[in-house]
Design an enzyme around this catalytic site. Sequence first.
Site, PDB file in Angstrom:
ATOM      1  N   ASN A 102       0.698  -1.079  -0.029  1.00 60.12           N
ATOM      2  CA  ASN A 102      -0.023   0.004   0.002  1.00 60.12           C
ATOM      3  C   ASN A 102       0.784   1.278   0.013  1.00 60.12           C
ATOM      4  OD1 ASN A 102      -2.016   1.764   2.593  1.00 60.12           O
ATOM      5  ND2 ASN A 102      -2.097   1.965   0.489  1.00 60.12           N
ATOM      6  N   GLY A 103       0.706   1.969  -0.879  1.00 64.15           N
ATOM      7  CA  GLY A 103       1.371   3.424  -1.050  1.00 64.15           C
ATOM      8  C   GLY A 103       1.893   3.482  -2.290  1.00 64.15           C
ATOM      9  N   CYS A 238       0.092  10.638   6.228  1.00 70.31           N
ATOM     10  CA  CYS A 238      -0.924  11.342   5.382  1.00 70.31           C
ATOM     11  C   CYS A 238      -2.038  11.936   5.932  1.00 70.31           C
ATOM     12  CB  CYS A 238      -1.328  10.083   4.240  1.00 70.31           C
ATOM     13  SG  CYS A 238      -2.614  10.809   3.138  1.00 70.31           S
ATOM     14  N   TYR A 244     -10.326  11.955   4.565  1.00 70.26           N
ATOM     15  CA  TYR A 244     -11.353  10.941   3.583  1.00 70.26           C
ATOM     16  C   TYR A 244     -11.120   9.643   3.723  1.00 70.26           C
ATOM     17  CZ  TYR A 244     -12.941   9.335  -0.709  1.00 70.26           C
ATOM     18  OH  TYR A 244     -13.650   8.279  -1.738  1.00 70.26           O
ATOM     19  N   SER A 285     -18.810  10.568   3.218  1.00 70.55           N
ATOM     20  CA  SER A 285     -17.474  11.401   3.569  1.00 70.55           C
ATOM     21  C   SER A 285     -17.728  12.568   4.176  1.00 70.55           C
ATOM     22  CB  SER A 285     -16.614  11.534   2.294  1.00 70.55           C
ATOM     23  OG  SER A 285     -17.388  12.368   1.367  1.00 70.55           O
ATOM     24  N   ASP A 348     -16.113  16.434   2.944  1.00 65.23           N
ATOM     25  CA  ASP A 348     -14.863  16.584   3.269  1.00 65.23           C
ATOM     26  C   ASP A 348     -13.642  17.177   2.445  1.00 65.23           C
ATOM     27  OD1 ASP A 348     -15.450  14.307   1.534  1.00 65.23           O
ATOM     28  OD2 ASP A 348     -13.309  14.104   1.469  1.00 65.23           O
ATOM     29  N   CYS A 438      -0.180  18.048  -0.357  1.00 64.09           N
ATOM     30  CA  CYS A 438      -1.483  18.455  -1.296  1.00 64.09           C
ATOM     31  C   CYS A 438      -1.964  19.970  -0.939  1.00 64.09           C
ATOM     32  CB  CYS A 438      -2.662  17.432  -1.144  1.00 64.09           C
ATOM     33  SG  CYS A 438      -3.236  17.108   0.454  1.00 64.09           S
TER      34      CYS A 438
HETATM   35  P1  5GP Z   1     -15.166  16.742  -6.652  1.00 64.62           P
HETATM   36  O1  5GP Z   1     -16.505  17.491  -6.491  1.00 64.62           O
HETATM   37  O2  5GP Z   1     -14.102  17.275  -6.420  1.00 64.62           O
HETATM   38  O3  5GP Z   1     -15.456  15.917  -8.050  1.00 64.62           O
HETATM   39  O4  5GP Z   1     -15.390  15.444  -5.652  1.00 64.62           O
HETATM   40  C1  5GP Z   1     -15.375  15.769  -4.382  1.00 64.62           C
HETATM   41  C2  5GP Z   1     -15.729  14.349  -3.799  1.00 64.62           C
HETATM   42  O5  5GP Z   1     -14.803  13.348  -3.916  1.00 64.62           O
HETATM   43  C3  5GP Z   1     -15.893  14.585  -2.056  1.00 64.62           C
HETATM   44  O6  5GP Z   1     -17.089  13.964  -1.700  1.00 64.62           O
HETATM   45  C4  5GP Z   1     -14.851  13.706  -1.737  1.00 64.62           C
HETATM   46  O7  5GP Z   1     -15.477  12.677  -0.591  1.00 64.62           O
HETATM   47  C5  5GP Z   1     -14.485  12.720  -2.641  1.00 64.62           C
HETATM   48  N1  5GP Z   1     -13.179  12.049  -2.678  1.00 64.62           N
HETATM   49  C6  5GP Z   1     -12.238  12.747  -2.309  1.00 64.62           C
HETATM   50  N2  5GP Z   1     -11.055  12.133  -2.399  1.00 64.62           N
HETATM   51  C7  5GP Z   1     -11.233  11.016  -3.274  1.00 64.62           C
HETATM   52  C8  5GP Z   1     -10.535   9.903  -3.769  1.00 64.62           C
HETATM   53  O8  5GP Z   1      -9.340   9.790  -3.830  1.00 64.62           O
HETATM   54  N3  5GP Z   1     -11.385   9.141  -4.336  1.00 64.62           N
HETATM   55  C9  5GP Z   1     -12.539   8.944  -4.528  1.00 64.62           C
HETATM   56  N4  5GP Z   1     -12.965   8.208  -5.317  1.00 64.62           N
HETATM   57  N5  5GP Z   1     -13.416  10.101  -3.996  1.00 64.62           N
HETATM   58  C10 5GP Z   1     -12.841  11.087  -3.417  1.00 64.62           C
HETATM   59 MG    MG Z   2     -17.567  12.206  -0.685  1.00 62.65          MG
END
Ligand code: 5GP
Ligand code: MG
Length: 458
Positions: A102-103, A238, A244, A285, A348, A438
Site C-alpha cells: 500500500n502506497g 498522510c 477522507y 464522507s 470532506d 497536497c
Molecule cells: P469533486 O467535487 O471534487 O469532483 O469530488 C469531491 C468528492 O470526492 C468528495 O465528496 C470527496 O469525498 C470525494 N473524494 C475525495 N478524495 C477522493 C478519492 O481519492 N477518491 C474518490 N473516489 N473520491 C474522493
Molecule cells: Mg464524498
Amino acid sequence: MCGIFGVFGVKNAANYIYFGLYALQHRGQESVGIAVFDGKKIREWKNLGLVSEVFNEEILKNLPGSIGIGHVRYSTTGLTILQNVQPFCVNFAKKTIAIAHNGNLVNAYQIRCKLEEEGHIFQTTMDSEVIVHLIAKNHKKGIISAICETMKKIRGAYSVLLLYENSLIAFRDPWGFRPLSLGILDGGYIISSETCAFDLIGVQYLRDIEPGEVLVIDKEGPQSFKVFEKDEIKLSHCIFEFIYFSRPDSYIFGKNVYIVRKNLGRNLYKECPLSADFVMPFPDSGNYAAIGYAQASGLPLEFGMIRNHYIGRTFIQPSEKIRDISVKIKLNPVKDILKNKEIIIIDDSLVRGTTSRDRLKSIKEAGAKNIHFLLSCPPIRFPCFFGIDFPTASELIAAKHNVEEIRRFLDIKTLYYLSIEGLLSAVEELKDRVCLACFTGEYPLEVDFTFRKDIAEI
Ligand code: 5GP
Ligand code: MG
C-alpha cells in the site's frame, strides 16, 4: 490507494483474510487477491472486482494454510489490469515470495529502468514489483538484510506485507505515510492497514508497525528490526487518511478517525460560524464533520441527500466519465427537507469539483434557497505522489482557480475551506508529524512532477 491484511499462525487464514479485506474494501475496489502458505507451497487467488465478487466458500476452501496475505487495490501506479492484481507472487533462488503493498514509491521508475538495463525482466507495471526485484537481488545476505537494503533504496510511501517461507514479514516506510497495525488473535498475529478490520474478526490491537520498522513473524514469534535511526527522517503521516480515506471506526497513527473528523467540523464552525435552517453532509464522507459543525453551532442536522449504498465503487471507476455517471445515481435529494431552506452543506474535500457541482445543482433543483458549502480541509492545490488519487495539478480545481472563482463555478452563496491551522488543531499532538503536501506543495521528499500513473506502460 490500497488495503493490506496479513495473518500468521491462525488456522484457515484465508477466511480471516477474506473478512479483513471485506472491512478494508473502501481502500480499493478495483481488484482483490489472497495468497496463503500451507507449509509447502504458496497458493493464490486474485481477480478484478470486489472482495464479495471474487471470492466464495469454495475458493477459500482451496486456499489452505495458517499464514497468508491479502490486498485490495485502487491503482495509483500501473493500470487496472489482471497482471497488476496483488498479492504479487514470484519465484527466485528456489524460494517463493508474495508481496502486498500500500502506497506509492516516488523513485520506482528510476530503479526499474536501472534494473532493466542490468537485465531484470518485469512482469507488471506496478511500482511494487521493484521491491521484489531489489529483495531478490540482495537475497544472499538473508531476507532481513535484503529488506533493509531495499528500504534504503526505495523512497516514498510503502506499507508492505511479505509472505516468505514460513514467515509473515511487515515493513513500513520511515516517513510513516500509510497506516499499518499489528494485533493478536488466538495466539496468532494479524496485520492490517486499518484497525476496523480487527474489530470484525475479534482481533486485539497490539501496536502500529513503526515507521522504518521491519517486523518478521515466524514460529519463534515476532522479531523487530529498525532500519533507520530515530529522528533520521521526519514523520509525515498522510493527513488525507483522516480527512477522507480511512474508515471512521479505525484508529490510525494512534487516533480515532471519527473523532478527528468531528474536530474538523467543530473547527469549521469556529472559523466560519454561519446561521441557516440546518446543517447537512454530503454522505458518507461529509457525515462526521457535519456532526461536529452541528454540535458546535447548535443547529439541527438533517440528511437532505440519501445515498444508495448498493452502487459499488467498481473497478472502472478511475475513468473520469464513469465517476460522473455514478454521481447522479449515488445521491438523491429529499425535496421536502430541502425546499425553501437555507442550508449549510459540509463535505470532506473538493478535488476536481465536478462531483460537487452536480450534487449542488440537484440540491438547488430540489428547491433549496441559499447554499453555504463548507469543506473540512484546505484547497487541494498539489498532486499526491504517495498514493492518494490526486493525479496532476491540471485536474485539481484549486490549483487553477481561487476560492471566489470556485464559488462562482459551483454557483452557491458561500464557499469556505478549513484553514491549515484548523486542520492541524483537529489532529492535536500529530500536528508536527503529518504530510500536508497536497495543500502546501511542501513535499517531505523529492518528487518527480512528470510522474504519470501509467509511466511504466509500454
Ligand atoms: P469533486 O467535487 O471534487 O469532483 O469530488 C469531491 C468528492 O470526492 C468528495 O465528496 C470527496 O469525498 C470525494 N473524494 C475525495 N478524495 C477522493 C478519492 O481519492 N477518491 C474518490 N473516489 N473520491 C474522493
Ligand atoms: Mg464524498
